[in-house]
Design a protein around this motif. Structure first.
Motif, PDB file in Angstrom:
ATOM      1  N   ARG A 115      55.455 114.035  16.650  1.00 53.23           N
ATOM      2  CA  ARG A 115      55.826 114.654  17.792  1.00 53.23           C
ATOM      3  C   ARG A 115      57.797 112.770  17.399  1.00 53.23           C
ATOM      4  O   ARG A 115      57.375 112.447  16.549  1.00 53.23           O
ATOM      5  CB  ARG A 115      55.063 113.873  18.582  1.00 53.23           C
ATOM      6  CG  ARG A 115      54.893 112.032  19.091  1.00 53.23           C
ATOM      7  CD  ARG A 115      53.537 111.592  19.802  1.00 53.23           C
ATOM      8  NE  ARG A 115      53.656 110.178  20.125  1.00 53.23           N
ATOM      9  CZ  ARG A 115      53.588 109.710  21.883  1.00 53.23           C
ATOM     10  NH1 ARG A 115      52.890 110.590  22.234  1.00 53.23           N
ATOM     11  NH2 ARG A 115      53.468 108.791  21.168  1.00 53.23           N
ATOM     12  N   VAL A 170      59.475 111.815  25.027  1.00 56.29           N
ATOM     13  CA  VAL A 170      58.398 112.896  24.113  1.00 56.29           C
ATOM     14  C   VAL A 170      59.650 113.905  23.810  1.00 56.29           C
ATOM     15  O   VAL A 170      59.415 115.075  25.010  1.00 56.29           O
ATOM     16  CB  VAL A 170      57.204 113.190  24.450  1.00 56.29           C
ATOM     17  CG1 VAL A 170      57.020 114.204  23.008  1.00 56.29           C
ATOM     18  CG2 VAL A 170      56.532 111.937  23.724  1.00 56.29           C
ATOM     19  N   GLU A 205      56.556 117.947  20.073  1.00 57.23           N
ATOM     20  CA  GLU A 205      55.290 117.677  19.208  1.00 57.23           C
ATOM     21  C   GLU A 205      54.872 118.769  18.730  1.00 57.23           C
ATOM     22  O   GLU A 205      54.677 120.266  19.394  1.00 57.23           O
ATOM     23  CB  GLU A 205      54.545 116.565  20.249  1.00 57.23           C
ATOM     24  CG  GLU A 205      53.131 117.075  21.735  1.00 57.23           C
ATOM     25  CD  GLU A 205      53.511 116.392  22.953  1.00 57.23           C
ATOM     26  OE1 GLU A 205      52.585 115.437  21.858  1.00 57.23           O
ATOM     27  OE2 GLU A 205      53.064 116.903  23.747  1.00 57.23           O
ATOM     28  N   ASP A 233      46.799 110.592  22.649  1.00 54.81           N
ATOM     29  CA  ASP A 233      47.744 109.753  21.610  1.00 54.81           C
ATOM     30  C   ASP A 233      48.087 108.524  21.184  1.00 54.81           C
ATOM     31  O   ASP A 233      48.420 108.021  21.101  1.00 54.81           O
ATOM     32  CB  ASP A 233      49.223 110.008  22.489  1.00 54.81           C
ATOM     33  CG  ASP A 233      48.805 109.526  23.748  1.00 54.81           C
ATOM     34  OD1 ASP A 233      48.944 108.663  24.327  1.00 54.81           O
ATOM     35  OD2 ASP A 233      51.015 109.500  23.740  1.00 54.81           O
TER      36      ASP A 233
END
Ligand SMILES: Nc1ncnc2c1ncn2[C@@H]1O[C@H](COP(=O)(O)OP(=O)(O)OP(=O)(O)O)[C@@H](O)[C@H]1O
Ligand SMILES: CC(C)(CO)[C@@H](O)C(=O)NCCC(=O)O
Ligand SMILES: [K+]
Length: 249
Positions: free
Chosen positions: A15, A24, A27, A236
């Motif tokens: 990511r 983010v 990813e 994650d």
């Protein structure tokens, strides 16, 4: 922008974070070093400043990937390494360097999120369980074949078990006894993983009563979700620990 990589035995999870580390930006999952680099190069406006990485691969393989990242993106790469103790968690292995780095980082992430006893269950190529007590002491854990290994062993060592991925996915819509080969294998292996989860939960209750947090992570975590409805599904979790083990500054 910061590139984060979790190099497992079968896939590289990646990511890209904004430099603030708050968002983010992109990813994905790559099957090889070159597929990873292709996906990154294809990102519009990519400007990498740093990279942090965890790998359970052989040193040479990991070094090769790092060299490629440096060559293509000119980015400094920091690699998570083993520790006896970090962020309040104490590695329970006799030889702390032997504990898989993905397990260690998931434990760091879990203990931070739970601030108490936790059971960390990871379902990737392997299925793993790790037990961390309320004081951060790691009791140890278990390693079993995960879904891809169980399924492939059956395919490899029998002559009449053959089916494609699409059929495998359809087979898992229910878990009643299979009436086709694909149903029998996919449901059977899924039930093995659920049995693994139930056993770990029982063990954790023996240590801590009801006073612990269960974490589920890894590509196949969804398959066992029903067996641990109280669990926190944190895809994650390894990245949470990676940011702790490799702070950028
Ligand atoms: N988008 C995806 N691409 C590939 N595999 C996926 C994806 N989503 C879920 N999976 C499942 O994830 C599993 C692999 O898990 P994961 O990526 O966590 O581990 P890994 O990198 O293979 O191994 P390790 O246990 O070493 O981390 C596969 O069995 C696959 O079914
Ligand atoms: C168990 C796996 C394969 C799970 O990804 C990884 O954590 C690993 O290679 N560990 C090294 C062996 C150990 O943890 O004891
Ligand atoms: K993993």
């Amino acid at each position: 922008m910061i590139l984060e990589l979790d190099c497992g035995n079968s896939f590289i999870k990646w990511r890209v974070l904004e430099s603030s580390e708050a968002t983010v930006r992109a990813e994905g999952i790559a099957g090889s070093d070159s597929a990873l680099i292709d996906s990154l190069v294809a990102l519009p406006g990519l400007l990498l400043t740093r990279c942090r990485l965890v790998s359970v691969r052989a040193l040479e393989e990991t070094d090769k990937l790092i060299a490629a990242l440096v060559a293509v993106f000119g980015v400094a790469v920091s690699c998570a390494t083993s520790a006896r103790e970090m962020s309040g968690v104490r590695n329970g292995y006799e030889d702390f360097q032997r504990l898989g780095m993905d397990r260690w980082l998931a434990m760091l992430g879990a203990f931070k999120l739970a601030s108490g006893a936790c059971l960390v269950l990871d379902f990737g190529t392997a299925a793993t369980a790790d037990f961390i007590g309320p004081d951060g002491g790691h009791l140890g854990g278990f390693i079993c074949p995960g879904m891809p290994l169980m399924r492939n062993q059956l395919r490899t060592h029998t002559r009449k078990i053959r089916y494609d991925d699409a059929a495998a996915e359809r087979a898992l819509e229910r878990l009643s006894p299979g009436r086709t080969t694909v149903e029998a294998v996919e449901r059977g292996c899924t039930l093995m993983l659920r049995g693994f989860v139930l056993t770990q939960l029982e063990l954790a209750r023996g240590y801590w009563g009801e006073d612990f947090t269960v974490f589920l992570t890894g590509g196949d975590a969804e398959l066992v979700r029903d067996a641990a409805p109280q669990a926190r599904l944190i895809p994650d979790l390894v990245f949470v620990g990676l940011a702790m083990a490799c702070p950028l500054s």
